[in-house]
Every structure is written in structure tokens, then in C-alpha cells.
Write an enzyme that holds these catalytic residues in place. Structure first.
Site, PDB file in Angstrom:
ATOM      1  N   LEU A 280       0.791  -1.260  -0.006  1.00  0.00           N
ATOM      2  CA  LEU A 280      -0.112   0.078  -0.004  1.00  0.00           C
ATOM      3  C   LEU A 280       0.997   1.173  -0.026  1.00  0.00           C
ATOM      4  CD1 LEU A 280      -2.782  -0.903   2.720  1.00  0.00           C
ATOM      5  CD2 LEU A 280      -3.296  -0.620   0.279  1.00  0.00           C
TER       6      LEU A 280
ATOM      7  N   GLY B 117       7.268   4.210   4.023  1.00  0.00           N
ATOM      8  CA  GLY B 117       7.596   5.454   4.584  1.00  0.00           C
ATOM      9  C   GLY B 117       8.928   5.517   5.104  1.00  0.00           C
ATOM     10  N   ALA B 118       9.216   6.421   5.730  1.00  0.00           N
ATOM     11  CA  ALA B 118      10.579   6.479   6.567  1.00  0.00           C
ATOM     12  C   ALA B 118      10.886   5.385   7.475  1.00  0.00           C
ATOM     13  CB  ALA B 118      10.654   7.759   7.443  1.00  0.00           C
TER      14      ALA B 118
ATOM     15  N   GLY C 139       8.890   2.135   7.732  1.00  0.00           N
ATOM     16  CA  GLY C 139       8.662   0.808   7.114  1.00  0.00           C
ATOM     17  C   GLY C 139       7.761   0.718   5.987  1.00  0.00           C
TER      18      GLY C 139
ATOM     19  N   VAL D  43       3.810  -0.680   4.296  1.00  0.00           N
ATOM     20  CA  VAL D  43       2.392  -1.205   4.798  1.00  0.00           C
ATOM     21  C   VAL D  43       2.067  -2.013   3.646  1.00  0.00           C
ATOM     22  CG1 VAL D  43       0.095  -0.304   5.365  1.00  0.00           C
ATOM     23  CG2 VAL D  43       2.105   0.967   6.029  1.00  0.00           C
TER      24      VAL D  43
ATOM     25  N   LYS E 263       1.636  -2.951   8.894  1.00  0.00           N
ATOM     26  CA  LYS E 263       2.737  -2.173   8.753  1.00  0.00           C
ATOM     27  C   LYS E 263       4.061  -3.157   9.508  1.00  0.00           C
ATOM     28  CE  LYS E 263       4.796   2.185   9.356  1.00  0.00           C
ATOM     29  NZ  LYS E 263       4.512   3.585   9.712  1.00  0.00           N
TER      30      LYS E 263
ATOM     31  N   ASP F 226       3.491  14.707  11.988  1.00  0.00           N
ATOM     32  CA  ASP F 226       3.945  14.732  10.492  1.00  0.00           C
ATOM     33  C   ASP F 226       2.919  14.791   9.644  1.00  0.00           C
ATOM     34  OD1 ASP F 226       5.652  14.423   8.375  1.00  0.00           O
ATOM     35  OD2 ASP F 226       6.156  12.292   8.699  1.00  0.00           O
TER      36      ASP F 226
END
Lengths: 246, 309
Positions: free
Chosen positions: B35, B38-39, B41, B43, B56, B148
Site C-alpha cells: 500500500l 515511509g521512513a 517501514g 504498509v 505495517k 508529521d
């Protein structure tokens, strides 16, 4: 656990020391004094992450009990801030793991606990990371090859100051560059809680010639002793240091 | 940290069909596809007991534990869906012997903010601003800051359209230092405030999000006069004109709470609605005239007063 002062050296270099003792060895020495040595290796655009000159970066951090990261200069700000945060967490987790071993036996590490219990412990580590006092000696390589990167280093240090000053715990920074004039390191900024003032004093020109990374780390280590006002986290615990290493 | 990079690649390249089995609880999850990444891990969409969920996974134990802790504390907020429901937490030992950390959460389906605005135009700007501010308001009241907040961390659910956040990795307790941020949305990066977790930190990112919709390639950070520069970017967008005063106040940190900002935004929306379908045009014009009249009187008076002093 009492909140103490964490001591870190942050070395920013583009690798390849060529003068004096082995930097990994002096990093090990610093680690024995309770000072973690963290390294950020700046890559040139024609370099890949596997470049041999930068193996040194990883070696120094490994023997210095710290964190290392290679990065292109554009991403320096985020990296400096991330590495410092990780360094604090790694040091604290080292202490926590040691405590765990004492309570649960030699073979117990954080990884062996189920995620629920682990979560609680990590929350404690995070709390300590937020509230501990922090002392950082920033050691900037100003040998000739760093010339066009110094501007980015300055930006990154100002950014680091913004991040760390948002913490609850107190911070103190000192900045040194190396090689110095007739010495291994040169003071850029004396112990201060704010790095913003670096703008005016940061070296714009490189000092050329040799890269004495090893001696520079040794000198940086002594800067902590010079103002022995605050108690070290490892105070009176020097004999156990081997156990904390990972 | 060469090793770290290899691990990261592994985490982001788990193949569909891989079976992930929890080390402690033994639940199994069939990976369907990725899906996002990110920084910290990646998903994945996964199948768990005929139910579809999001999983995740990361090699970063600390960050993952902290995220789970956040999700757990959000669940204790009764009646508020401030984050995805947490379904499971465990470790996974990969076939190569490496340990990964994962958690399973409710899958929130939707489209990206950019896709949505491309399809539906800008008439949803106001409603989305209010929706997001209402969520932020609840979150802030619970003592958290999102941290964030960025376009990538938002999705739009359909029928009826509802903007929602999906990644809670940056959520930080008020008063601490922001856990995770992205330069472009970070007031510290722009030199317009600290990285301490305060409601006003989120409100800055909020303004940038709605600005970024119109600057998909973003814009550079100038050396000086950064606030003025962002103000100019806002002024150049016609669709943002009614919201400009509110967004500018958010940029300059003038709102202490999301409630304050929501109140002013609602006034803007009310005025817009009145302007778009005036039920009683005479009365509207009349009041507008009356207002202008009073403003004139007051400014004339203060002008005179300044002369007398």
C-alpha cells in the site's frame, strides 16, 4: 533510573583519515569513557555507498558505540537530526538492556520480550531520551575535500539545534573543526545551549592538507572533561562498560 | 549502516503470497500487495481470517513500538476514531532468520487528496479544512499533536467524501519534541517556529497542505523573508483567496488552538455561502454597506485622533 547527562561526539566527515592514530581505536577509547561516537559520512555525487574510503565511517561508529550514516549533502539536515536522535536512543537502550540482563538473566534482551511488555519499556527509553540532558561535541572535517559541503554542514547544525532545543532536557553543544592550526582540532564554538550563533563563526574556508580523524576524536573526548560540571550517566560504572556494547 | 539499507529493501519488497506468522501470538497474515512505504517501514494489504487489513512492517523496533503505543492510547479515547483500529502486534522471523516487527490495523480505503481535487475541483476545500480541523481539535484536546501532517498521510474516503489521516507515526504528546516531520511541512525548517509539539505546530502544516494542492511541485525555501514568501504563494492562488487570512495566521503561529482557527474558518465559510446564494440580497448589501460605513467612521476618527496627539 536517574536522568543523567548523555555524552555524544558527532563526527561529520567525508572519510579517509590519513594522519595519526586509527580513528576506530580512539573512538573505542572515548566509548570506554562513556562517550558514544557517531559518524555521518558525506558522499560525493560520483561516490556510491559501497566506496571503500567510507568503510571507516562505519568502523568508527561500531567501536565508538554510536550510530553511523552515509548521506549526500542535500539530505544532511534530516540525517544529522535523525542520527543524533538514534544515538541517544541507542545509548539509552544499551543501559536498559543491561538492566534487563541484571533482572531477567544473561540471555534476555528487549527482543525476547513480547511486544506488549517491550512497548512499555521502550516508552521509558523514549521518556529518558526526551528528558535527559545532552552534551554533544560536534567535530567537523574541514579538510580540502569538504570545501563545497561546509555550507550544508552549517545549515544542518542550525537545524539540529532547532530539533534538540524542542526537547524537555537541556542541551549543550560545542563545535570543533579539524585539522586545526598546529593542533589536531580548532575550536569553532564553545559550549553553548544554542547553535544558532554558529552562522557568524562557522568556517567558510577549509584548512586543507591532512585529515587527522583519530587525534581529533581524542581531543574531542577531552572537551567533556574540561567542564566536568555535570555527572556522567556512567559515573562510577566504568567496570561494566563491556556489557553495554552491542 | 550498509546492513540497515539491505533490511529496508527487504521490508519494502515482500512479495504477494508471503505468509507472515506472528512469533508470540501465532496469527498468520497473507500478503496481498504493498500500500505504501515511509521512513520507518512499509504498509501492505493483507488477508486475515477472510478480513482485509493493513499490515505495517519494519526493522525498526523502537519506532514500531512507539507507534503501537500511540495507537493504543488513541483507542482509549472513547467514541473518537482518531486513528485506525489496532488489530494485532507481533514479531516475524523471516525465512532468512531476520526478525521484523509488525502490527496489523484496520484498512482505510480511499483516494489521495491530489486525485480527489483533480476530479472534483476546489469546492471541497472548505469542508475538508473543517473536517481536518475538527479531527485535530479532538486530538489536541486529548493531549496529542499529529506531528508529521502532510498530504501523503491523508486520504479521502468516498460517499460522502471525508478526509482522514492514515499514519500516526509522528504523533507526539504535547510539550515534547516532534517525533517525525517532513521538511516542507515543518515550521522549524522554514524558520517560523520551534519543533516543540504544540497545536500551532500542526496548524502550520495544515496551511502548507492546502497550499501544496496548488503547488504539486512544491516551492523552494528562500534565504530570507520566508514568511512573506509563503504569504505571496498563498495570495497567488485564486481558489484560496477567501481562506488566505486564516491560512496566513496559521503560518505565522497566531492560533494557539485548533478551536480558534476552526471558529474563524467557519465564519469564512458562512460568508462564502451568503455570497454564493444570497437569500435576501438587499439585506446583505445593506449590512455590507453599514459595515463599510462604520469602518469609515472609525478610521476617520482615529485619523483625527492621531493628529490631535
Amino acid at each position: 533510573m536517574k536522568t543523567g547527562t548523555l555524552r555524544q561526539i558527532l563526527l561529520i566527515t567525508d572519510g579517509c583519515s590519513n594522519h595519526g592514530e586509527d580513528p576506530a581505536a580512539t573512538a573505542a577509547l572515548a566509548y570506554q569513557q562513556g562517550i558514544a561516537v557517531n559518524v555521518i559520512g558525506i558522499l560525493d555525487h560520483d561516490e556510491t555507498e559501497e566506496s571503500s574510503g567510507l568503510q571507516e565511517v562505519e568502523d568508527i561508529a561500531l567501536s565508538g558505540g554510536g550510530v553511523s550514516q552515509l548521506v549526500y549533502s542535500e539530505a544532511l539536515s534530516q540525517t544529522v537530526q535523525m542520527v543524533t536522535k538514534q544515538a541517544v536512543n541507542q545509548t539509552l537502550q544499551g543501559f536498559v538492556n543491561k538492566e534487563l540482563k541484571q533482572i531477567l538473566g544473561e540471555n534476555h534482551r528487549l527482543e525476547d520480550l513480547d511486544p506488549e511488555k517491550r512497548g512499555e519499556i521502550i516508552e521509558v527509553v523514549e521518556d529518558l531520551g526526551e528528558t535527559s540532558d545532552l552534551e554533544v561535541v560536534i567535530l567537523v572535517d574541514t579538510s580540502a575535500s569538504m570545501h563545497h559541503k561546509l555550507h550544508m554542514v552549517k545549515e544542518a547544525l542550525i537545524d539540529l539545534s532547532i530539533s534538540l532545543n524542542a526537547r524537555i532536557g537541556k542541551n549543550r553543544f560545542a563545535i570543533y573543526s579539524f585539522p586545526g592550526k598546529r593542533k589536531s582540532i580548532q575550536k569553532v564554538l564553545d559550549w553553548t545551549p544554542k547553535l544558532e550563533s554558529v552562522s557568524s563563526v562557522f568556517p567558510k574556508i577549509t584548512s586543507g592538507g591532512i585529515t587527522p580523524t583519530g587525534p581529533a576524536i581524542r581531543e574531542a573526548m577531552y572537551q567533556f572533561g574540561k567542564k566536568s560540571l555535570l555527572r556522567s550517566f556512567r559515573h562510577g560504572n566504568e567496570s561494566d562498560i563491556e556489557e553495554t556494547g552491542f | 549502516m550498509a546492513m540497515n539499507r539491505i533490511l529496508k529493501k527487504q521490508v519494502s519488497s515482500i512479495k504477494p503470497g508471503t505468509l507472515i506468522k506472528g512469533k508470540f501470538k501465532g496469527n498468520t497474515y497473507l500478503i496481498n500487495g504493498k500500500l505504501g512505504e515511509g521512513a520507518i517501514g512499509a504498509v501492505y494489504l493483507c488477508q486475515a481470517n477472510r478480513q482485509v487489513a493493513a499490515l505495517k512492517i519494519s526493522e525498526n523496533q523502537t519506532s514500531m513500538s512507539l507507534e503501537v503505543n500511540v495507537l493504543k492510547s488513541l483507542e482509549q479515547v472513547r467514541g473518537n476514531r482518531l486513528g485506525p483500529a489496532l488489530l494485532d502486534v507481533d514479531d516475524w522471523t523471516a525465512p532468512n532468520g531476520r526478525t521484523f516487527y509488525f502490527y496489523v490495523m484496520e484498512y482505510v480505503k480511499g483516494e489521495t487528496v491530489r486525485d480527489f481535487f483533480q476530479k472534483h475541483g476546489t469546492s471541497w476545500l472548505g469542508p475538508f479544512m473543517i473536517q481536518l480541523l475538527e479531527d485535530l481539535e479532538k486530538l489536541h484536546q486529548e493531549g496529542w499533536v499529529f506531528g508529521d501532517l502532510k498530504t501523503e498521510n491523508l486520504i479521502v474516503r468516498s460517499a460522502p467524501p471525508r478526509i482522514r489521516w492514515v499514519d500516526v507515526g509522528g504523533m507526539t504528546q504535547i510539550g515534547r519534541s516532534i517525533k517525525e516531520y517532513t521538511d516542507f511541512y515543518d515550521r522549524g525548517y522554514w524558520g517560523l517556529g520551534s519543533r516543540r509539539a504544540e497545536p500551532s505546530y500542526d496548524l502550520f502544516s495544515f496551511a502548507i497542505i492546502f497550499l501544496e494542492i496548488f503547488y504539486p511541485n512544491r516551492f523552494p525555501r528562500p534565504e530570507k523573508n520566508r514568511k512573506k514568501y509563503i504569504y505571496q504563494r498563498i495570495d497567488q492562488v485564486k481558489a484560496l483567496k477567501p481562506y488566505a487570512p486564516v491560512l496566513k495566521k496559521a503560518i505565522s503561529g497566531k492560533y494557539q488552538t485548533s478551536t480558534e482557527m476552526k471558529r474563524e474558518l467557519k465564519q469564512v465559510l458562512l460568508l462564502l455561502r451568503q455570497r454564493n446564494n444570497p437569500r435576501n440580497p438587499e439585506e446583505n448589501d445593506g449590512s455590507g454597506f453599514k459595515e463599510a460605513f462604520w469602518i469609515f467612521i472609525i478610521s476617520a476618527f482615529s485619523f483625527l485622533l492621531s493628529f490631535m496627539i
